[in-house]
Design an enzyme around this catalytic site. Structure first.
Site, PDB file in Angstrom:
ATOM      1  N   SER A  26       1.449   1.066  10.989  1.00 17.24           N
ATOM      2  CA  SER A  26       2.109   1.901  12.180  1.00 17.24           C
ATOM      3  C   SER A  26       2.353   3.183  12.984  1.00 17.24           C
ATOM      4  CB  SER A  26       3.513   1.493  12.702  1.00 17.24           C
ATOM      5  OG  SER A  26       4.733   1.988  11.660  1.00 17.24           O
ATOM      6  N   LYS A  48       4.459  11.539  15.242  1.00 15.93           N
ATOM      7  CA  LYS A  48       4.433  10.251  14.876  1.00 15.93           C
ATOM      8  C   LYS A  48       5.700   9.891  16.263  1.00 15.93           C
ATOM      9  CE  LYS A  48       4.582   6.158  13.326  1.00 15.93           C
ATOM     10  NZ  LYS A  48       4.443   4.704  11.956  1.00 15.93           N
ATOM     11  N   SER A  93       3.156   1.517   7.249  1.00 16.64           N
ATOM     12  CA  SER A  93       2.398   2.580   7.817  1.00 16.64           C
ATOM     13  C   SER A  93       2.190   2.962   7.904  1.00 16.64           C
ATOM     14  CB  SER A  93       3.838   2.124   8.359  1.00 16.64           C
ATOM     15  OG  SER A  93       4.327   1.196   9.532  1.00 16.64           O
TER      16      SER A  93
END
Length: 483
Positions: free
Chosen positions: A147, A71, A171
């Site tokens: 996220s 990420k 997330s």
């Protein structure tokens, strides 16, 4: 290896092929890159790929040769950009590996790119100005969640079998639910977040992964768990590897069900129907499932207010640090409206208000601990609604202050953030899907502190009883055309 064959294996399966000499890490990487190219224009999940030079020898590590994505926030890879989904950090390059990145390397993973995140991971949808919206492979007009939305979309579309993500309010679990994947948020302290920080957002955020199979997440957690020197706290080690728990009988469990959250949006009919089907499945497996009254330890408005103060104060410090390091202003040219408003809100939080927010954390943690004295697990929907259309969260965001923005975010994800506050593990499992639209629906199971073992046992049982591996989204790399 052709992409159509590559997407048929999970990470453990690919590693086994490498160990047997049936395929090389270079061939797997080539297939992963081809998959990313095939679906990239449709879903916009991977923001950058790079050449790799650290392919492990076959059999040298448990996941040797498996393609992997990190990420764009939270984990630093030496010499690679980490831009946090923000114009403020555009072009920023990490100077060295974080502890977690070193563990990914030791696991044998071949990290060849980074996935999209909303700006500074401050939303539950992945639609940053910097790289544009990530689209859901099941329906490209809808959000992939956030996220860790880029990770969720990339795994669901077949680019990689498992991808790194973080979770500060859901997330990992939210993208897992939106994309039909398995996602487990570990116990606070299970995975080190160092060395640059001792904790992220005062312990709300943890590292983990989203995957298509339960065993992949279990194996990876075995490989990345454990303390590093200087960590402020650690979770107690499990009795046995999590990979072994996946195939163990969980026995009859006491499971409480919370159909409507403490605040925020009410659970919609498609999700309520999916929850009812999940309860029936659990009962058929011998579990005792009952409706539960769960004391939050505080009122919902106070919960949102305390989280807004804690989140925004941490955000403002992070923004100031980035702006000073990169020599950039903090204004609308570098930050999106919701994040900029939250930044200004955070600068107004007093020390006393921040300490009071930590007191809320203690009350919620004590209340949930009492619940887990009576029940083994808590079942809720991961989200109260199906994946929302793109643009939903941008409606009127320029009119919100920092409290208003977090009230919107938590209001649309009212089941997940509680377990970040308590630091306890929780997972989203793609047990079922919406009968009308075919969109995935995630079911969240939460356990007491340090009880990932119990979650993995149940997840393995559910995966056998209600398999999801054969479900394919509209955008699937195995088709090569993206249709």
């Amino acid at each position: 290896m052709e992409v159509a064959e590559y997407v048929g294996f999970d990470a453990v399966g690919l590693a086994e092929l490498v160990a047997k000499g049936e395929v090389t890490p270079a061939e797997l990487e080539a297939a992963a890159r081809a998959a990313a190219a095939a679906v990239g224009p449709r879903i916009n999940a991977v923001v950058e790929t790079w050449d790799t030079d650290d392919r492990p020898a076959p059999g040298s590590a448990p996941l040797a040769g498996v393609p992997f994505l990190i990420k764009d926030i939270g984990v630093a890879m030496a010499g690679r950009r980490m831009e946090l989904g923000s114009r403020l950090a555009a072009g920023h390059v990490a100077g060295g590996d974080s502890f977690l990145m070193s563990r990914f390397r030791r696991a044998g993973l071949v990290t060849f790119g980074r996935t999209a995140t909303p700006e500074l991971a401050y939303s539950i949808t992945t639609e940053p100005v910097l790289y544009g919206a990530t689209r859901n492979p099941w329906d490209v007009t809808r959000s992939a969640g956030g996220s860790s939305g880029g990770a969720g979309a990339a795994v669901a579309a077949g680019v990689v079998p498992i991808a790194h993500g973080t979770d500060a309010a859901g997330s990992l679990r939210i993208p897992a639910a939106c994309n039909g994947l398995f996602g487990l948020k570990p116990t606070r302290g299970r995975v080190s977040v160092g060395p640059a920080v001792d904790e992220i957002f005062n312990g709300l955020a943890v590292h983990g992964a989203v995957s298509r199979t339960v065993r992949d997440s279990a194996v990876l957690l075995d490989l990345i768990a454990g303390p590093e020197p200087g960590d402020p706290y650690t979770a107690r080690p499990p009795a046995r590897p999590y990979a072994q728990e996946v195939t163990r009988d969980p026995g009859p469990l006491r499971i409480g069900v919370l159909a409507q959250a403490w605040g925020g949006r009410r659970t919609t009919a498609p999700v309520a129907a999916a929850l009812a089907r999940t309860v029936s499945l659990l009962e058929s497996l011998g579990h005792r499932v009952t409706a539960a009254e769960v004391d939050l330890g505080t009122g919902w408005e106070e919960f949102v207010l305390a989280n807004a103060r804690q989140w925004a104060a941490n955000l403002s410090a992070q923004v100031d640090e980035l702006a000073a390091a990169l020599g950039r202003p903090v204004d609308a040219s570098t930050l999106e409206p919701a994040v900029l408003a939250s930044y200004h809100y955070g600068r107004q939080v007093t020390g006393a208000q921040f300490v009071a927010a930590l007191g809320m954390r203690n009350r919620v943690s004590r209340a949930l601990a009492r619940y887990f004295e009576a029940y083994d697990l808590l079942l809720t929907p991961t989200l109260p609604e199906l994946p929302v259309p793109l643009g939903t969260f941008a409606e009127g965001d320029g009119e919100l202050d920092g409290l208003g923005w977090l009230d919107r975010v938590l209001g649309r994800s009212p089941f997940t953030a509680v377990f970040n506050v308590t630091g306890t593990p929780a997972m989203s499992v793609p047990v079922t899907a919406d009968a009308a639209s075919g969109l995935p629906v995630g079911m969240q199971f939460a356990a007491g502190y340090g009880r990932e073992d119990r979650l993995f046992r149940l997840a393995g049982q559910l995966e056998q009883a209600s398999p999801w591996a054969d479900r394919r989204p509209a955008v699937w790399a195995g088709d090569l055309t993206g249709h």
